[in-house]
Design an enzyme around this catalytic site. Structure first.
Site, short mmCIF file in Angstrom:
data_model
loop_
_atom_site.label_atom_id
_atom_site.label_comp_id
_atom_site.label_asym_id
_atom_site.label_seq_id
_atom_site.Cartn_x
_atom_site.Cartn_y
_atom_site.Cartn_z
N SER A 179 0.86 -1.19 0.00
CA SER A 179 0.00 0.00 0.00
C SER A 179 0.90 1.24 0.00
O SER A 179 2.06 1.17 0.42
CB SER A 179 -0.85 0.01 1.28
OG SER A 179 -1.43 1.27 1.49
N TYR A 187 -1.62 -0.76 10.25
CA TYR A 187 -1.71 -1.00 8.81
C TYR A 187 -0.42 -0.55 8.12
O TYR A 187 0.19 -1.28 7.34
CB TYR A 187 -2.92 -0.25 8.27
CG TYR A 187 -3.22 -0.49 6.80
CD1 TYR A 187 -3.86 -1.65 6.40
CD2 TYR A 187 -2.87 0.44 5.84
CE1 TYR A 187 -4.15 -1.87 5.06
CE2 TYR A 187 -3.15 0.23 4.50
CZ TYR A 187 -3.80 -0.93 4.11
OH TYR A 187 -4.08 -1.14 2.78
N LYS A 234 2.29 -2.86 6.13
CA LYS A 234 2.53 -2.67 4.70
C LYS A 234 3.99 -2.30 4.42
O LYS A 234 4.55 -2.67 3.39
CB LYS A 234 1.57 -1.62 4.13
CG LYS A 234 0.10 -2.05 4.17
CD LYS A 234 -0.15 -3.30 3.35
CE LYS A 234 -1.61 -3.69 3.28
NZ LYS A 234 -1.86 -4.87 2.45
N1 LIG Z 1 -8.68 -0.36 -1.47
C1 LIG Z 1 -7.61 0.38 -1.31
O1 LIG Z 1 -7.66 1.61 -1.45
C2 LIG Z 1 -6.27 -0.23 -1.01
C3 LIG Z 1 -5.17 0.63 -0.97
C4 LIG Z 1 -3.93 0.10 -0.67
C5 LIG Z 1 -3.79 -1.24 -0.45
N2 LIG Z 1 -4.88 -2.05 -0.50
C6 LIG Z 1 -4.65 -3.46 -0.22
O2 LIG Z 1 -5.24 -4.24 -1.21
C7 LIG Z 1 -5.66 -5.48 -0.64
C8 LIG Z 1 -7.12 -5.70 -0.99
O3 LIG Z 1 -7.86 -4.65 -0.43
P1 LIG Z 1 -9.38 -4.33 -0.82
O4 LIG Z 1 -9.49 -2.87 -0.85
O5 LIG Z 1 -9.80 -5.15 -1.96
O6 LIG Z 1 -10.09 -4.84 0.52
P2 LIG Z 1 -11.49 -5.54 0.80
O7 LIG Z 1 -12.50 -5.12 -0.18
O8 LIG Z 1 -11.74 -5.29 2.25
O9 LIG Z 1 -11.18 -7.09 0.57
C9 LIG Z 1 -10.29 -7.76 1.42
C10 LIG Z 1 -10.37 -9.24 1.14
O10 LIG Z 1 -9.44 -9.87 2.02
C11 LIG Z 1 -10.10 -10.97 2.62
N3 LIG Z 1 -9.52 -11.25 3.94
C12 LIG Z 1 -9.44 -10.44 5.02
N4 LIG Z 1 -8.85 -11.07 6.03
C13 LIG Z 1 -8.55 -12.32 5.59
C14 LIG Z 1 -7.94 -13.45 6.17
N5 LIG Z 1 -7.51 -13.45 7.42
N6 LIG Z 1 -7.79 -14.56 5.40
C15 LIG Z 1 -8.22 -14.60 4.12
N7 LIG Z 1 -8.82 -13.55 3.53
C16 LIG Z 1 -8.99 -12.44 4.26
C17 LIG Z 1 -11.56 -10.58 2.72
O11 LIG Z 1 -12.28 -11.79 2.85
P3 LIG Z 1 -13.86 -11.97 2.94
O12 LIG Z 1 -14.46 -11.27 1.76
O13 LIG Z 1 -14.01 -13.46 2.87
O14 LIG Z 1 -14.28 -11.36 4.24
C18 LIG Z 1 -11.74 -9.84 1.41
O15 LIG Z 1 -12.06 -10.74 0.38
C19 LIG Z 1 -5.39 -5.39 0.85
O16 LIG Z 1 -4.16 -5.99 1.17
C20 LIG Z 1 -5.29 -3.90 1.07
O17 LIG Z 1 -4.51 -3.58 2.20
C21 LIG Z 1 -6.12 -1.57 -0.77
#
Ligand SMILES: NC(=O)c1ccc[n+]([C@@H]2O[C@H](COP(=O)([O-])OP(=O)(O)OC[C@H]3O[C@@H](n4cnc5c(N)ncnc54)[C@H](OP(=O)(O)O)[C@@H]3O)[C@@H](O)[C@H]2O)c1
Length: 288
Positions: free
Chosen positions: A177, A192, A196
């Site tokens: 991130s 977080y 990261k």
């Molecule tokens: N969105 C952003 O702006 C952003 C920015 C920077 C980095 N990121 C990174 O990108 C990645 C995806 O983020 P996102 O925005 O798509 O988040 P999200 O919509 O909250 O999705 C997160 C996913 O991770 C799964 N998860 C959470 N804890 C878990 C565990 N212990 N074991 C297995 N699966 C687990 C959730 O599972 P369930 O659906 O089954 O609950 C969900 O499918 C993350 O690493 C996040 O830190 C996102």
């Protein structure tokens, strides 16, 4: 420098080995991928992109079974036209908590037993807790590290060991991130950011260690994409959305599909000389 004959593309054209065209370097027909957190958000978007270019993609997530939205995406993938030599990607769902090393190893072993290989790993599962540092509850801190740091390590170990055992020159992609590079303005998230930042360093260490085994390890650092992760906080505190958008030169939040290009590039043969790298996909957030 004096050369004896053609080099680069001219040499490739004069050899008998068929050269791969630019587009074919992005095809992943017959390759098997694992995407943790592939149930929704960026994980599901990346999983679908990989399936669209031919990969068999296992979405691993903590929910016991996939929800309606995931099933709709799976069914869309099933209807995609087939690719070269009849190759066709697909999406599968398996329950696995990345913080549970035993469960994860069993699941990955099951995938290898079924498919006979594993080529691509996207360690994407992650959670965010927005908390002021001095008030951050211990359990929150532990939970974030258990998922975002331990979970990435366990994922890379489970898949990397299989790649090594099978002699597969795989591609591992860790999702970090912008919070691993800089402190987020107006969004306190100490656990977080620490997790990261740690996985950025983990990526560099793993890249150096696994390079002799032919396995590449790179990371992607997204910054504020429209997913449930940030939507939950934006709904709770509406001023967040304008702040996040305004802090980027591009002046907006990213759409989930804007992560596709970079994952396709890192997963396949278009990036074979790339390891230990991080790619920022953040609308310019870190440029200011
Ligand atoms: N969105 C952003 O702006 C952003 C920015 C920077 C980095 N990121 C990174 O990108 C990645 C995806 O983020 P996102 O925005 O798509 O988040 P999200 O919509 O909250 O999705 C997160 C996913 O991770 C799964 N998860 C959470 N804890 C878990 C565990 N212990 N074991 C297995 N699966 C687990 C959730 O599972 P369930 O659906 O089954 O609950 C969900 O499918 C993350 O690493 C996040 O830190 C996102």
């Amino acid at each position: 420098m004096c050369t004896q004959g053609p080099i680069g593309v001219a040499a490739a054209l004069s050899s008998s080995t068929p050269i791969r065209t630019a587009l074919s370097q992005f095809l992943l027909v017959n390759r098997v991928a694992v995407v943790t957190g592939g149930h929704r958000g960026l994980g599901l978007e990346m999983a679908l992109a990989l399936a669209e270019v031919g990969a068999i993609v296992y979405c691993l997530s903590q929910s016991t079974s996939p929800n309606e939205d995931w099933l709709k995406v799976q069914s869309f993938a099933e209807r995609l036209p087939s690719l070269e030599e009849g190759g066709r990607g697909r999406l599968e769902y398996v329950k696995a908590d990345v913080a549970n090393q035993e469960e994860l190893e069993k699941v990955v072993q099951g995938i290898v037993d079924k498919e006979g290989r594993i080529d691509i790993c996207v360690a994407n599962a992650g959670i965010l807790r927005v908390r002021e540092s001095l008030d951050c509850p211990r359990d929150d801190f532990h939970q974030v590290l258990a998922t975002n740091l331990n979970g990435v390590m366990f994922t890379v170990q489970a898949v990397g060991r299989q790649m090594e055992h099978l002699g597969i020159p795989g591609s591992i992609i860790v999702i970090s991130s912008i919070a691993g590079h800089v402190a987020l303005r107006c969004t306190p998230c100490v656990a977080y950011g620490a997790s990261k930042g740690a996985i950025l360093q983990m990526t560099r260490s793993l890249a150096c260690e696994l390079a002799p085994k032919g396995i590449r390890v790179n990371s992607i650092s997204p910054g504020f994409f429209e997913t449930k992760m940030i939507r939950d906080y934006a709904d709770e505190k509406p001023e967040y959305e304008a702040q996040w958008a305004g802090q980027k030169p591009l002046g907006r939040i990213g759409r989930a599909d804007e992560i596709r290009g970079v994952i396709l590039w890192l997963a396949g043969d278009a990036s074979t000389f790339c390891t230990g790298s991080d790619v920022l996909v953040d609308g310019g957030y870190c440029a200011w």
